[in-house]
Every structure is written in C-alpha cells, then in structure tokens.
Design a protein around this motif. Structure first.
Motif, PDB file in Angstrom:
ATOM      1  N   HIS A 175       0.852  -1.180   0.000  1.00 37.70           N
ATOM      2  CA  HIS A 175       0.000   0.000   0.000  1.00 37.70           C
ATOM      3  C   HIS A 175       0.891   1.234   0.000  1.00 37.70           C
ATOM      4  O   HIS A 175       2.046   1.169   0.431  1.00 37.70           O
ATOM      5  CB  HIS A 175      -0.893   0.027   1.242  1.00 37.70           C
ATOM      6  N   TYR A 191       3.437  -3.218   9.615  1.00 36.03           N
ATOM      7  CA  TYR A 191       3.759  -2.317   8.509  1.00 36.03           C
ATOM      8  C   TYR A 191       5.267  -2.311   8.283  1.00 36.03           C
ATOM      9  O   TYR A 191       6.036  -2.070   9.209  1.00 36.03           O
ATOM     10  CB  TYR A 191       3.280  -0.895   8.837  1.00 36.03           C
ATOM     11  N   ARG A 248      -4.247   7.755  11.829  1.00 30.58           N
ATOM     12  CA  ARG A 248      -5.269   6.726  11.627  1.00 30.58           C
ATOM     13  C   ARG A 248      -5.759   6.125  12.945  1.00 30.58           C
ATOM     14  O   ARG A 248      -6.593   5.237  12.952  1.00 30.58           O
ATOM     15  CB  ARG A 248      -4.716   5.601  10.751  1.00 30.58           C
ATOM     16  N   ILE A 305       1.349   4.597   1.834  1.00 31.47           N
ATOM     17  CA  ILE A 305       0.932   5.296   3.052  1.00 31.47           C
ATOM     18  C   ILE A 305       1.706   6.610   3.151  1.00 31.47           C
ATOM     19  O   ILE A 305       2.928   6.608   3.262  1.00 31.47           O
ATOM     20  CB  ILE A 305       1.195   4.433   4.302  1.00 31.47           C
ATOM     21  N   ASN A 306       0.971   7.706   3.052  1.00 24.97           N
ATOM     22  CA  ASN A 306       1.585   9.039   3.121  1.00 24.97           C
ATOM     23  C   ASN A 306       2.726   9.164   2.116  1.00 24.97           C
ATOM     24  O   ASN A 306       3.781   9.724   2.424  1.00 24.97           O
ATOM     25  CB  ASN A 306       2.081   9.319   4.545  1.00 24.97           C
ATOM     26  N   VAL A 329       5.414   7.545   7.490  1.00 22.24           N
ATOM     27  CA  VAL A 329       4.526   6.416   7.759  1.00 22.24           C
ATOM     28  C   VAL A 329       4.069   6.429   9.214  1.00 22.24           C
ATOM     29  O   VAL A 329       2.889   6.208   9.513  1.00 22.24           O
ATOM     30  CB  VAL A 329       5.226   5.087   7.412  1.00 22.24           C
TER      31      VAL A 329
END
Length: 266
Positions: A42, A93, A137, A44-45, A130
C-alpha cells in the motif's frame, strides 16, 4: 516530528561504529518455494509499505513497524517475517524507507557505496511519514522491530521516544556505546536486542559493552539482550531450513522479541 538529533558523549569505553555487513556476510535463506507472502503493498503518506494484517480480530490502536535490512521489500524473507508478526496478532507495517533502492541480495558486495545514498537524511523522512500517518489513523502504540540496518532506526526511534517499545536483531551502523548512552540519558522506551555469536558487525564484545550501559537495572524503562550461539549476521531474518541451529535461532529471536513487546505494551 523533528529530525533526529546528533549526540556526543565521552565514554569510558572507546566508541565503535558498527559497520554494515556486506551481502555475503548475511545468513542465507532456503525459503520453501510454496511460501507466498500474505500481505499487500500500500502507499501510506506517499511511502510504499508492505502491510500484513492478522486474520483474527486485532487491536487497531496498536501496530508493529518492521524495519527491514538492506535487502528491503524485494526480499521475500522480509515479507514473510512481517507475516509472522501479523500471525502473532499485530497489524504489521514494513515501510520502504530505502526509497525503492534496496540492495540486491545476490548483488556485489557494494554496501559501502550503497550507503552513500542511504544515510539518515534520506531514510528518516519516509519512515517518519509512515509513523505520522499511522498515528493519524488512530494507532496509539507502535512497537518497532528492526533487523540489521533497521536496528539503527529502531534505536533512533527509541532515543526520541517516538515509539512505545523497540526490539532489534543483529543491528548495524550504530555507534557503541554512544548511541546507547543517549538512550539511557533521554529515553523512556523499553529496548531489546537479539545478537549472534558469529556476527562480524554487532559482535559479542560490543553486546557486552551495551550491557555495561543498559544492563543490570541501569535502564529503568526495561532492557533485555539475548545471544544466539552458532549463527551469524542476519540470522533473525534468514535461516537454512536444513540447519536446526539456524532454524531454532531464528524462531528464538522472534519469540524473544514478541514476548518483550507484549510485556511492555500498555
């Protein structure tokens, strides 16, 4: 978040900078051909991140941030290791803080040249991006586990109290004992280290020096180190499946870090 600060400190023991271990010096993997990473990539930022989530119910306010070795996300070993953390119950992550330029695992021994473009000025911003996104989140507690090159960044995050708990295995690029003196001076984050008897980077003697700074209750937030004999650098990421010593050491390092993280998360 502010960039990591530099720190200098006179120590009784002469400071030693742990060199990054050349690719040929890492443990070799014999991954089963049927082993397929379960997570997904993914963004992310703005940072490519391998995300592996538990299949069972999990706490979305807690996450494990896996900081890879120099072989980064192209290495299946790193992805499968992230999957292990997810299987243990943590949203995991693994950010590409190497900016799409991981060192080929079968490449030439050119890690010194590679490091020129992968200093803290280049690798810190995507890592912090991240972390910032995860906190936005709703992630309230981040446990970091860093391997080899990732051990340096786990230490930085511990020094700056950015995470809740930090673990690492066979770290490289650290300054010993200076970096751990800084941990002791300003951090409140528990820290755990898995080291290898045959490591040519973070040697057993440097591990003992680290104990001299943080061990025997000197570091109140919590410190633990475990040495694994008969294995070398990279053992916590890769193991020859036909070698029971390597297999046991890799599993032992994972179990030790997992227990430490569970103990210290609130």
């Amino acid at each position: 978040m502010q960039l990591f600060a530099f720190f200098s400190l006179f120590a009784v023991v002469r400071a030693v900078v742990i060199p990054a271990v050349q690719p040929s010096g890492h443990s070799k993997s014999t991954i089963n051909a049927d082993a397929v990473p379960q997570g997904k990539n993914h963004t992310i930022n703005g940072v490519l991140t391998y995300v592996s989530l538990p299949k069972q119910k999990f706490d979305p306010t807690t996450a494990v941030l896996l900081l890879t070795d120099v072989f980064g996300l192209p290495s299946p070993d790193n992805l499968l290791l992230a999957d292990e953390w997810a299987a243990a119950g943590f949203a995991t992550y693994a950010p590409d803080y190497l900016n799409g330029d991981a060192l080929p695992s079968d490449g030439l021994d050119n890690v010194t040249e590679w490091e020129v473009n992968h200093g803290e000025a280049q690798t810190t911003p995507p890592l912090l991006a991240v972390i910032s996104a995860l906190k936005l989140r709703g992630v309230k507690q981040i446990a970091t586990t860093g391997y080899c090159f990732g051990g340096l960044y786990t230490t930085r995050l511990v020094q700056n109290n950015t995470i809740a708990v930090g673990t690492m295995a066979h770290p490289s690029s650290l300054n010993v004992p200076t970096d751990f003196e800084l941990v002791k001076a300003q951090s409140h984050v528990p820290i755990e280290i898995n080291n290898a008897e045959l490591d040519t980077g973070f040697t057993p003697s440097l591990a003992v020096v680290t104990d001299g700074v943080l061990g025997d209750g000197q570091y109140a937030p919590g410190y633990f180190r475990r040495q694994f004999d008969g294995v070398g650098h990279g053992f916590a990421v890769r193991a020859n499946a036909s070698d029971p010593v390597q297999v046991a050491a890799k599993q032992g390092a994972f179990d030790t870090s997992l227990a430490f993280i569970k103990k210290h998360l609130k």
